[in-house]
Design a protein around this motif. Structure first.
Motif, PDB file in Angstrom:
ATOM      1  N   MET A 259     -27.806 -28.646  44.464  1.00 39.59           N
ATOM      2  CA  MET A 259     -27.702 -30.102  44.370  1.00 39.59           C
ATOM      3  C   MET A 259     -26.992 -30.632  45.606  1.00 39.59           C
ATOM      4  SD  MET A 259     -26.368 -32.392  41.125  1.00 39.59           S
ATOM      5  CE  MET A 259     -25.013 -31.280  40.829  1.00 39.59           C
ATOM      6  N   THR A 260     -27.613 -31.589  46.287  1.00 39.18           N
ATOM      7  CA  THR A 260     -26.996 -32.162  47.474  1.00 39.18           C
ATOM      8  C   THR A 260     -25.816 -33.035  47.071  1.00 39.18           C
ATOM      9  OG1 THR A 260     -28.338 -34.167  47.470  1.00 39.18           O
ATOM     10  CG2 THR A 260     -29.264 -32.232  48.595  1.00 39.18           C
ATOM     11  N   ASP A 261     -24.965 -33.325  48.042  1.00 43.53           N
ATOM     12  CA  ASP A 261     -23.809 -34.189  47.771  1.00 43.53           C
ATOM     13  C   ASP A 261     -24.265 -35.571  47.325  1.00 43.53           C
ATOM     14  OD1 ASP A 261     -22.485 -31.983  48.664  1.00 43.53           O
ATOM     15  OD2 ASP A 261     -21.555 -32.940  50.408  1.00 43.53           O
ATOM     16  N   THR A 262     -25.363 -36.065  47.889  1.00 41.12           N
ATOM     17  CA  THR A 262     -25.884 -37.386  47.535  1.00 41.12           C
ATOM     18  C   THR A 262     -26.374 -37.402  46.091  1.00 41.12           C
ATOM     19  OG1 THR A 262     -26.575 -37.700  49.824  1.00 41.12           O
ATOM     20  CG2 THR A 262     -27.535 -39.182  48.182  1.00 41.12           C
ATOM     21  N   GLU A 263     -27.060 -36.327  45.678  1.00 41.21           N
ATOM     22  CA  GLU A 263     -27.533 -36.235  44.294  1.00 41.21           C
ATOM     23  C   GLU A 263     -26.362 -36.185  43.317  1.00 41.21           C
ATOM     24  OE1 GLU A 263     -31.765 -33.829  44.790  1.00 41.21           O
ATOM     25  OE2 GLU A 263     -29.879 -32.711  44.792  1.00 41.21           O
ATOM     26  N   LEU A 264     -25.347 -35.386  43.669  1.00 36.47           N
ATOM     27  CA  LEU A 264     -24.178 -35.295  42.802  1.00 36.47           C
ATOM     28  C   LEU A 264     -23.457 -36.637  42.723  1.00 36.47           C
ATOM     29  CD1 LEU A 264     -22.294 -33.723  40.999  1.00 36.47           C
ATOM     30  CD2 LEU A 264     -21.108 -32.850  43.017  1.00 36.47           C
ATOM     31  N   ALA A 265     -23.395 -37.356  43.832  1.00 39.34           N
ATOM     32  CA  ALA A 265     -22.753 -38.674  43.844  1.00 39.34           C
ATOM     33  C   ALA A 265     -23.455 -39.618  42.869  1.00 39.34           C
ATOM     34  CB  ALA A 265     -22.769 -39.258  45.253  1.00 39.34           C
ATOM     35  N   ALA A 266     -24.791 -39.577  42.816  1.00 39.43           N
ATOM     36  CA  ALA A 266     -25.540 -40.449  41.910  1.00 39.43           C
ATOM     37  C   ALA A 266     -25.275 -40.063  40.454  1.00 39.43           C
ATOM     38  CB  ALA A 266     -27.032 -40.368  42.226  1.00 39.43           C
ATOM     39  N   TRP A 267     -25.282 -38.774  40.155  1.00 40.70           N
ATOM     40  CA  TRP A 267     -24.975 -38.317  38.796  1.00 40.70           C
ATOM     41  C   TRP A 267     -23.561 -38.730  38.396  1.00 40.70           C
ATOM     42  CZ3 TRP A 267     -27.965 -36.682  35.014  1.00 40.70           C
ATOM     43  CH2 TRP A 267     -29.200 -36.084  35.293  1.00 40.70           C
ATOM     44  N   LEU A 268     -22.604 -38.531  39.311  1.00 43.02           N
ATOM     45  CA  LEU A 268     -21.211 -38.848  38.997  1.00 43.02           C
ATOM     46  C   LEU A 268     -21.042 -40.347  38.752  1.00 43.02           C
ATOM     47  CD1 LEU A 268     -18.337 -37.654  38.763  1.00 43.02           C
ATOM     48  CD2 LEU A 268     -18.020 -38.195  41.192  1.00 43.02           C
ATOM     49  N   ARG A 269     -21.717 -41.155  39.571  1.00 42.17           N
ATOM     50  CA  ARG A 269     -21.613 -42.609  39.396  1.00 42.17           C
ATOM     51  C   ARG A 269     -22.092 -43.019  38.006  1.00 42.17           C
ATOM     52  NH1 ARG A 269     -24.524 -47.362  43.086  1.00 42.17           N
ATOM     53  NH2 ARG A 269     -24.453 -48.956  41.430  1.00 42.17           N
ATOM     54  N   LEU A 270     -23.207 -42.472  37.553  1.00 40.99           N
ATOM     55  CA  LEU A 270     -23.727 -42.816  36.227  1.00 40.99           C
ATOM     56  C   LEU A 270     -22.839 -42.258  35.114  1.00 40.99           C
ATOM     57  CD1 LEU A 270     -27.564 -42.345  36.807  1.00 40.99           C
ATOM     58  CD2 LEU A 270     -26.306 -44.498  36.559  1.00 40.99           C
ATOM     59  N   ALA A 271     -22.334 -41.027  35.316  1.00 41.69           N
ATOM     60  CA  ALA A 271     -21.476 -40.420  34.292  1.00 41.69           C
ATOM     61  C   ALA A 271     -20.191 -41.214  34.102  1.00 41.69           C
ATOM     62  CB  ALA A 271     -21.145 -38.978  34.680  1.00 41.69           C
TER      63      ALA A 271
ATOM     64  N   PRO B 281     -23.810 -35.078  27.225  1.00 36.66           N
ATOM     65  CA  PRO B 281     -23.124 -35.608  28.408  1.00 36.66           C
ATOM     66  C   PRO B 281     -23.990 -35.438  29.660  1.00 36.66           C
ATOM     67  CG  PRO B 281     -21.732 -34.065  27.201  1.00 36.66           C
ATOM     68  CD  PRO B 281     -23.095 -33.945  26.628  1.00 36.66           C
ATOM     69  N   PRO B 282     -24.034 -36.443  30.536  1.00 32.39           N
ATOM     70  CA  PRO B 282     -24.834 -36.303  31.762  1.00 32.39           C
ATOM     71  C   PRO B 282     -24.291 -35.240  32.704  1.00 32.39           C
ATOM     72  CG  PRO B 282     -23.593 -38.368  31.761  1.00 32.39           C
ATOM     73  CD  PRO B 282     -23.450 -37.781  30.393  1.00 32.39           C
ATOM     74  N   LEU B 283     -22.970 -35.030  32.681  1.00 31.67           N
ATOM     75  CA  LEU B 283     -22.344 -34.012  33.527  1.00 31.67           C
ATOM     76  C   LEU B 283     -21.472 -33.101  32.678  1.00 31.67           C
ATOM     77  CD1 LEU B 283     -20.968 -35.697  36.801  1.00 31.67           C
ATOM     78  CD2 LEU B 283     -23.007 -34.297  36.531  1.00 31.67           C
ATOM     79  N   LEU B 284     -21.498 -31.819  32.987  1.00 29.27           N
ATOM     80  CA  LEU B 284     -20.586 -30.853  32.385  1.00 29.27           C
ATOM     81  C   LEU B 284     -19.871 -30.099  33.496  1.00 29.27           C
ATOM     82  CD1 LEU B 284     -22.585 -29.144  29.478  1.00 29.27           C
ATOM     83  CD2 LEU B 284     -20.686 -30.769  29.253  1.00 29.27           C
ATOM     84  N   TYR B 285     -18.556 -30.006  33.379  1.00 25.93           N
ATOM     85  CA  TYR B 285     -17.758 -29.206  34.305  1.00 25.93           C
ATOM     86  C   TYR B 285     -17.486 -27.866  33.626  1.00 25.93           C
ATOM     87  CZ  TYR B 285     -16.912 -33.822  36.363  1.00 25.93           C
ATOM     88  OH  TYR B 285     -17.073 -35.073  36.922  1.00 25.93           O
TER      89      TYR B 285
END
Length: 375
Positions: free
Chosen positions: A6-18, A106-110
């Motif tokens: 996952m690129t940093d840009t893709e992760l940024a979009a996921w994080l913004r929505l989460a 959840p959209p993101l899981l750590y």
């Protein structure tokens, strides 16, 4: 089990929505089904998003992130680069399939630790933070047997029953998953710091909360829905009438998971929650084999451990057997045992010592005696 690159840009979009305030996971999942990846979703006009959901959801998606977002993104990228750490998205093949059966995953899981455990069959073992010694022993015994059978044991890293279940499950091949109500970089309670380190090394720690999120009471019911979602069944060991464990059990039942409960004394406050769940349809279980059998595992007709236990009890002196029978399965004081057995004080003390040394009973604070679960 590997995650998708996952690129940093893709992760940024996921994080913004989460992290979008007011955007519910179920609504986000619906929009992602329609528009695909988060970057595409964020590029849609307000009217299009509102037509696919509602105006409040569209507004939540398109509201620019707060001033601290760049710092949060940098922290997530740095955390992800540390060994053993992973960030999973809804679109990732490593995302737990059992959570995808929920309406609001959840959209993101750590995740810290073993991703393969998130795809393994698992059972939750939950209960009171203020567990009795017997409850702690039961949680450990059941968790070890479930782990030995190859099941991952899921719990919430709380004190009491949760911690006992995690510790014992780590010793079996099924290992354990801790679902926490804080950021993945925060250990709560701090008393479980060493245990969390062991789980991260040999099991898995899972959180849906942004890094740095402290413990808040409102987070734990939401944490409980993930415990239920990850598991094939939920076992309640001890629970008061108002208990987070009962929330987990209710959520599990709504998701079609099995619910099990260990009964206790009608006089024990921490048995009341279990009894309530049994009245509402939870399966009463007395041994780990009861749980395994319900889950479709083949159980030997007579377990060797049971034969050994019966043999050991038969070899006790008559006074010792009489005292064990008088003790029953609830804690009792010396005075109660004296009244039940009518033994002299010297005989009673000597017999109690013999049973304690033989591992048949334990002494609790306050001078009460309790039978060991195998006796």
């Amino acid at each position: 089990m590997r995650t998708l690159p996952m690129t940093d840009t893709e992760l940024a979009a996921w994080l913004r929505l989460a992290m979008a305030r007011g955007l519910k996971p179920a609504a986000l999942r619906t929009l992602l089904d329609v528009f695909g990846l988060p970057e595409a979703l964020l590029g849609e006009p307000f009217a299009t998003l509102a037509a696919a959901s509602d105006e409040a959801t569209a507004r939540a998606v398109l509201t620019p992130p707060g001033a601290g977002f760049d710092g949060q993104l940098a922290a997530v990228l740095a955390w992800r680069d540390e060994p053993g750490n992973q960030v999973l998205t809804l679109g990732d093949p490593a995302y737990p399939p059992s959570l995808l059966t929920m309406p609001d995953p959840p959209p993101l899981l750590y995740v810290k630790g073993r991703l393969d455990l998130l795809h393994a069959r698992s059972v939750a073992v939950v209960g009171s933070r203020s567990a009795t010694p017997q409850g702690v022993e039961d949680a450990g015994r059941f968790a070890r047997a479930l782990s030995d059978a190859g099941l991952a044991v899921v719990s919430g890293l709380a004190l009491g029953i949760d911690a006992a279940a995690h510790r014992s499950a780590l010793h079996g091949p099924g290992s354990t998953i801790a679902v926490i109500g804080t950021g993945a970089d925060v250990v709560y309670p701090s008393a479980n710091h060493q245990l969390a380190h062991q789980i991260a090394a040999a099991g898995a720690i899972v959180s849906e909360w942004p890094l740095g999120t402290p413990a808040r009471s409102a987070h734990f019911p939401q944490r409980n829905r993930l415990i239920a979602g990850l598991s094939s069944g939920v076992l309640i060991v001890e629970a008061a009438m108002r208990s987070g464990s009962l929330i987990t059990a209710r959520l599990a039942n709504e998701m079609g998971r099995d619910v099990f409960a260990i009964p206790g004394s009608i006089h024990a406050p921490l048995a009341r929650g279990c009894h309530r769940m049994i009245k509402q349809g939870a399966k009463l279980v007395e041994t780990p084999e009861d749980v395994l059998e319900e889950l479709g595992f083949e159980i030997p007709v007579v377990a060797p451990a049971l034969r050994e236990t019966a043999s050991a009890r038969h070899s006790l002196a008559p006074e010792a057997r009489q005292l064990l029978d008088a003790l029953g399965h609830s804690p009792a004081t010396l005075e109660i045992l004296a009244a039940r057995t009518e033994m002299g004080e010297a005989t009673l003390q000597a017999t109690l010592l013999q049973l304690e040394l033989g591992g048949h009973l334990s002494v609790l604070p306050g001078g009460r005696f309790v039978r060991a679960s195998h006796s």
